[in-house]
Design a protein around this motif. Structure first.
Motif, mmCIF file in Angstrom:
data_model
loop_
_atom_site.group_PDB
_atom_site.id
_atom_site.type_symbol
_atom_site.label_atom_id
_atom_site.label_comp_id
_atom_site.label_asym_id
_atom_site.label_seq_id
_atom_site.Cartn_x
_atom_site.Cartn_y
_atom_site.Cartn_z
ATOM 1 N N GLY A 1 0.778 -1.222 0.000
ATOM 2 C CA GLY A 1 0.000 0.000 0.000
ATOM 3 C C GLY A 1 0.814 1.279 0.000
ATOM 4 O O GLY A 1 0.247 2.373 0.111
ATOM 5 N N LYS A 2 2.127 1.156 -0.131
ATOM 6 C CA LYS A 2 2.985 2.337 -0.110
ATOM 7 C C LYS A 2 3.789 2.442 -1.402
ATOM 8 O O LYS A 2 3.934 1.475 -2.141
ATOM 9 C CB LYS A 2 3.925 2.281 1.092
ATOM 10 C CG LYS A 2 3.220 2.367 2.434
ATOM 11 C CD LYS A 2 4.218 2.529 3.567
ATOM 12 C CE LYS A 2 3.498 2.708 4.894
ATOM 13 N NZ LYS A 2 4.466 2.899 6.015
ATOM 14 N N ALA B 1 8.988 -5.058 3.971
ATOM 15 C CA ALA B 1 8.764 -4.641 2.592
ATOM 16 C C ALA B 1 9.396 -5.654 1.649
ATOM 17 O O ALA B 1 10.154 -6.533 2.085
ATOM 18 C CB ALA B 1 9.376 -3.267 2.331
ATOM 19 N N VAL B 2 9.079 -5.508 0.379
ATOM 20 C CA VAL B 2 9.841 -6.197 -0.655
ATOM 21 C C VAL B 2 11.026 -5.291 -1.004
ATOM 22 O O VAL B 2 10.833 -4.105 -1.288
ATOM 23 C CB VAL B 2 8.997 -6.475 -1.905
ATOM 24 C CG1 VAL B 2 9.859 -7.117 -2.992
ATOM 25 C CG2 VAL B 2 7.815 -7.369 -1.557
#
Length: 126
Positions: free
Chosen positions: A42-43, A92-93
């Motif tokens: 979502g970022k 995160a990825v």
């Protein structure tokens, strides 16, 4: 064909450490700036750290300064990210990217990078 392959992601508890690696092939590694970017659900994609072609100039995001260390081994065509004192917000990825040119590490934003890996997931549990 240029390939950037990340490895080293995984699940770690808050306060722990991980070391990411990015193996590069198909390009003259020593002539590219290399960077780590991350994207949480979502970022937007965020620039984490970038190291210039020689390793002599490095950019860190404020959020990781003092905790993460980017390095490169031009003889092995490999980029690293040592991540210490991990926080849940580091989840995160993480993507490895390569950018042409001989600019400072600070110069390279995501849109300046020419090649990207597929990413490795880092999950930090609280």
């Amino acid at each position: 064909q240029v390939q950037l392959v990340e490895s080293g992601g995984g699940l770690v508890q808050a306060g722990g450490s991980l070391r990411l690696s990015c193996a590069a092939s198909g390009l003259t590694f020593s002539t590219y700036a290399m960077g780590w970017f991350r994207q949480a659900p979502g970022k937007e994609r965020e620039r984490v750290a970038v190291i210039n072609w020689s390793g002599g100039n490095i950019y860190y995001a404020d959020s990781v300064k003092g905790r993460f260390t980017i390095s490169r081994d031009n003889a092995k065509n490999t980029l690293y990210l040592q991540m210490n004192s991990l926080k849940p917000e580091d989840t995160a990825v993480y993507y490895c990217a390569a950018g042409r040119g001989y600019y400072s590490g600070t110069y390279y934003q995501a849109h300046d990078m020419d090649y990207w890996g597929k990413g490795t997931l880092v999950t930090v549990s609280s």
